[in-house]
Motif scaffolding. Structure first.
Motif, PDB file in Angstrom:
ATOM      1  N   PRO A 175     -23.823  46.665  44.575  1.00  0.00           N
ATOM      2  CA  PRO A 175     -24.329  47.086  43.051  1.00  0.00           C
ATOM      3  C   PRO A 175     -24.852  45.716  42.073  1.00  0.00           C
ATOM      4  CG  PRO A 175     -22.898  48.413  43.925  1.00  0.00           C
ATOM      5  CD  PRO A 175     -22.815  47.381  44.925  1.00  0.00           C
ATOM      6  N   GLY A 176     -23.873  44.829  42.404  1.00  0.00           N
ATOM      7  CA  GLY A 176     -23.770  43.549  41.460  1.00  0.00           C
ATOM      8  C   GLY A 176     -25.268  42.860  41.818  1.00  0.00           C
ATOM      9  N   VAL A 177     -25.545  42.547  43.072  1.00  0.00           N
ATOM     10  CA  VAL A 177     -26.746  41.935  43.551  1.00  0.00           C
ATOM     11  C   VAL A 177     -27.899  42.623  42.868  1.00  0.00           C
ATOM     12  CG1 VAL A 177     -28.036  40.842  45.487  1.00  0.00           C
ATOM     13  CG2 VAL A 177     -25.438  40.658  45.471  1.00  0.00           C
ATOM     14  N   LEU A 178     -27.956  43.813  43.211  1.00  0.00           N
ATOM     15  CA  LEU A 178     -29.164  44.783  42.834  1.00  0.00           C
ATOM     16  C   LEU A 178     -29.384  44.523  41.185  1.00  0.00           C
ATOM     17  CD1 LEU A 178     -28.702  48.193  44.548  1.00  0.00           C
ATOM     18  CD2 LEU A 178     -30.198  46.161  44.889  1.00  0.00           C
ATOM     19  N   CYS A 179     -28.090  44.626  40.329  1.00  0.00           N
ATOM     20  CA  CYS A 179     -28.235  44.219  38.759  1.00  0.00           C
ATOM     21  C   CYS A 179     -28.715  43.099  38.568  1.00  0.00           C
ATOM     22  CB  CYS A 179     -26.724  44.362  38.253  1.00  0.00           C
ATOM     23  SG  CYS A 179     -26.251  45.946  38.031  1.00  0.00           S
ATOM     24  N   MET A 180     -28.355  42.078  39.448  1.00  0.00           N
ATOM     25  CA  MET A 180     -28.991  40.581  39.062  1.00  0.00           C
ATOM     26  C   MET A 180     -30.339  40.664  39.392  1.00  0.00           C
ATOM     27  SD  MET A 180     -28.311  37.130  41.197  1.00  0.00           S
ATOM     28  CE  MET A 180     -29.348  37.797  42.640  1.00  0.00           C
ATOM     29  N   VAL A 181     -30.969  41.447  40.371  1.00  0.00           N
ATOM     30  CA  VAL A 181     -32.329  41.458  40.878  1.00  0.00           C
ATOM     31  C   VAL A 181     -33.241  41.963  39.553  1.00  0.00           C
ATOM     32  CG1 VAL A 181     -33.898  42.232  42.465  1.00  0.00           C
ATOM     33  CG2 VAL A 181     -31.833  41.226  43.427  1.00  0.00           C
ATOM     34  N   ALA A 182     -32.408  43.184  39.472  1.00  0.00           N
ATOM     35  CA  ALA A 182     -33.161  44.035  38.301  1.00  0.00           C
ATOM     36  C   ALA A 182     -33.240  43.315  36.752  1.00  0.00           C
ATOM     37  CB  ALA A 182     -32.478  45.300  38.064  1.00  0.00           C
ATOM     38  N   ILE A 183     -32.215  42.486  36.278  1.00  0.00           N
ATOM     39  CA  ILE A 183     -32.340  41.782  35.299  1.00  0.00           C
ATOM     40  C   ILE A 183     -33.287  40.557  35.580  1.00  0.00           C
ATOM     41  CG2 ILE A 183     -31.189  40.546  33.873  1.00  0.00           C
ATOM     42  CD1 ILE A 183     -28.524  41.938  34.605  1.00  0.00           C
ATOM     43  N   MET A 184     -33.132  39.896  36.658  1.00  0.00           N
ATOM     44  CA  MET A 184     -34.366  39.045  36.866  1.00  0.00           C
ATOM     45  C   MET A 184     -35.741  39.354  36.659  1.00  0.00           C
ATOM     46  SD  MET A 184     -32.469  36.840  39.997  1.00  0.00           S
ATOM     47  CE  MET A 184     -33.923  35.617  40.169  1.00  0.00           C
ATOM     48  N   THR A 185     -35.831  40.631  37.150  1.00  0.00           N
ATOM     49  CA  THR A 185     -37.259  41.337  37.436  1.00  0.00           C
ATOM     50  C   THR A 185     -38.006  41.450  36.067  1.00  0.00           C
ATOM     51  OG1 THR A 185     -36.870  42.438  39.425  1.00  0.00           O
ATOM     52  CG2 THR A 185     -38.475  43.273  37.910  1.00  0.00           C
ATOM     53  N   THR A 186     -37.053  41.854  35.020  1.00  0.00           N
ATOM     54  CA  THR A 186     -37.315  42.127  33.656  1.00  0.00           C
ATOM     55  C   THR A 186     -37.646  40.643  33.007  1.00  0.00           C
ATOM     56  OG1 THR A 186     -35.029  41.924  32.691  1.00  0.00           O
ATOM     57  CG2 THR A 186     -35.902  44.110  33.460  1.00  0.00           C
ATOM     58  N   ALA A 187     -36.952  39.700  33.286  1.00  0.00           N
ATOM     59  CA  ALA A 187     -37.045  38.261  32.898  1.00  0.00           C
ATOM     60  C   ALA A 187     -38.354  37.782  33.335  1.00  0.00           C
ATOM     61  CB  ALA A 187     -35.823  37.441  33.294  1.00  0.00           C
TER      62      ALA A 187
END
Length: 428
Positions: A175-187
């Motif tokens: 879940p932590g890695v998925l959160c990082m990828v999701a935030i990077m996608t919005t950025a």
């Protein structure tokens, strides 16, 4: 019970620090509604702190401070820059990757947010990025230190719920890695729409990536040491925290040589001060939680929830909504110590896997650190950026929603959090 909740809400609205809110409301309730002697307060504070596992907190705090002072943060940022610095919106993406890397070392969201902000914000301003959006992204990425192991929040949840810290640590990786990828996608989407300042001219080179990876290798040895030691049964989580602090000292003083012996007294005092504030909250919250338990609140709440719905998914949705609201007003540790003892027995009755439920709570707590008005990571990122909190909060929408999506995904797909602990044989 009405008196303690009334005092709690009144003092909170008046802006009294949470640690005093918890202690004062508990004392007022004892004096006005029971014949229990006030000496019980000191006894419950001591009982709440009398845990060998909680000794991990000062060691992890010290390790995080050493990480920043010893040059570990800088090497991780350099590696992140070599890895994703050639992509559109590179500074935002570097912030996310570096925050995830620091999360695997420090365990403290506010410390990660402060470290990344101090390094990246000057560059964001120089390159004419949207500083408010940058601060919002850094705040969300910094909050992942509560989800990616080793995490102080996970240690406290595991102690309160009597769970395996190693299993909970492993549950947070995916879940932590998925959160990082999701935030990077919005950025990245923001950067694509943002103009020429977000475009990159520096190409990717394998030589730079390998060089920065080699320089960051001692830093990344810390999470491997912690997780490997705990899962391998070499040492307990508390011993792992002490080893990580010692490892950080060795790396900072003798490998990177950015840390000088003359700095140690000041760093030790800072770690002691931060640890004392955390421990004080745990102590006073234990009194508050004891009064709630004595008032039979868990049983009453359990009856209400069971009458409301027999579906465990509905219960999890209610828990998510509850924690999202609580996170806006309560400090993470206080929220855990007050609410988790109430909700955990109910979750067990619903047949929810304890590690999965604990990870859902941890994710909610991470999100709570970026939700105004109390979000500590949001305040830290805004402060370092020199921007008003409300201005940064206006730019929070897309990265915040990205974290909410991962929270819902983790809630409804338990295997995201349970697969690794099962593979390690820590749960059935």
């Amino acid at each position: 019970m009405t008196i303690i909740l009334g005092c709690f809400l009144l003092l909170l609205l008046l802006g009294v620090p949470v640690v005093f809110v918890l202690g004062a409301s508990a004392v007022i309730a004892l004096v006005t509604t029971t014949e229990v002697p006030l000496a019980i307060v000191s006894q419950r504070v001591f009982a709440g702190l009398n845990s060998f596992t909680l000794m991990a907190i000062p060691f992890f705090v010290f390790a995080g401070i050493i990480m920043d002072a010893g040059g570990i943060s800088k090497r991780i940022v350099n590696f992140a820059s070599a890895l994703v610095g050639w992509i559109t919106g590179s500074l935002l993406l570097v912030s996310c990757v570096a925050a995830a890397g620091l999360a695997a070392i420090s365990g403290s969201g506010s410390a990660d947010t402060a470290a990344i902000s101090s390094i990246m914000q000057p560059q964001l301003k120089r390159r004419r990025y949207d500083v408010d959006f940058g601060a919002a992204v850094i705040a969300c990425a910094g909050s992942l230190a509560q989800v990616i192991p080793p995490s102080l929040t996970m240690v406290i949840v595991a102690v309160v719920a009597n769970l395996s810290i190693g299993a909970l640590f492993l549950s947070g990786i995916v879940p932590g890695v998925l959160c990082m990828v999701a935030i990077m996608t919005t950025a990245y989407i923001h950067a694509k729409r943002g103009g020429a300042q977000y475009r990159e001219s520096e190409p990717f080179t394998m030589e730079r990536l390998l060089r920065t990876a080699y320089q960051a290798l001692p830093a990344f040895g810390m999470p491997a040491l912690i997780l490997g030691g705990i899962l391998g049964g070499v040492f307990t989580p508390t011993e792992a925290a002490a080893v990580s602090a010692f490892y950080g000292l060795v790396v900072g003083m003798f490998i990177y040589r950015d840390l000088k012996a003359a700095q140690l007294p000041q760093l030790i005092l800072r770690a002691a001060s931060l640890s004392a504030s955390v421990m004080l909250i745990i102590g006073t919250a234990s009194v508050f939680a004891w009064l709630i338990a004595n008032a039979n609140v868990p049983a009453l709440l359990g009856d209400w929830v069971r009458n409301f719905s027999s579906n465990p998914l509905v219960f999890l949705i209610v828990v998510n909504l509850l924690f999202l609201v609580i996170g806006m007003f309560l400090e993470t540790i206080a929220a855990i110590l007050i609410v988790v003892p109430v909700l955990f027995p109910i979750a067990i009755e619903y047949g929810i896997e304890p590690i999965h439920f604990a990870l859902v709570i941890v994710l909610n707590c991470a999100i709570g650190t970026v939700t105004p008005p109390y979000g500590i990571s949001l305040f830290v990122a805004s402060s370092v950026a020199g921007r008003p909190v409300l201005q940064v909060a206006k730019k929070l929408t897309t990265p915040f929603l990205a974290m909410i999506v991962i929270l819902l995904l983790t809630t409804f797909v338990p295997d995201l959090s349970l697969a690794l602990p099962r593979m390690a044989g820590l749960i059935q």
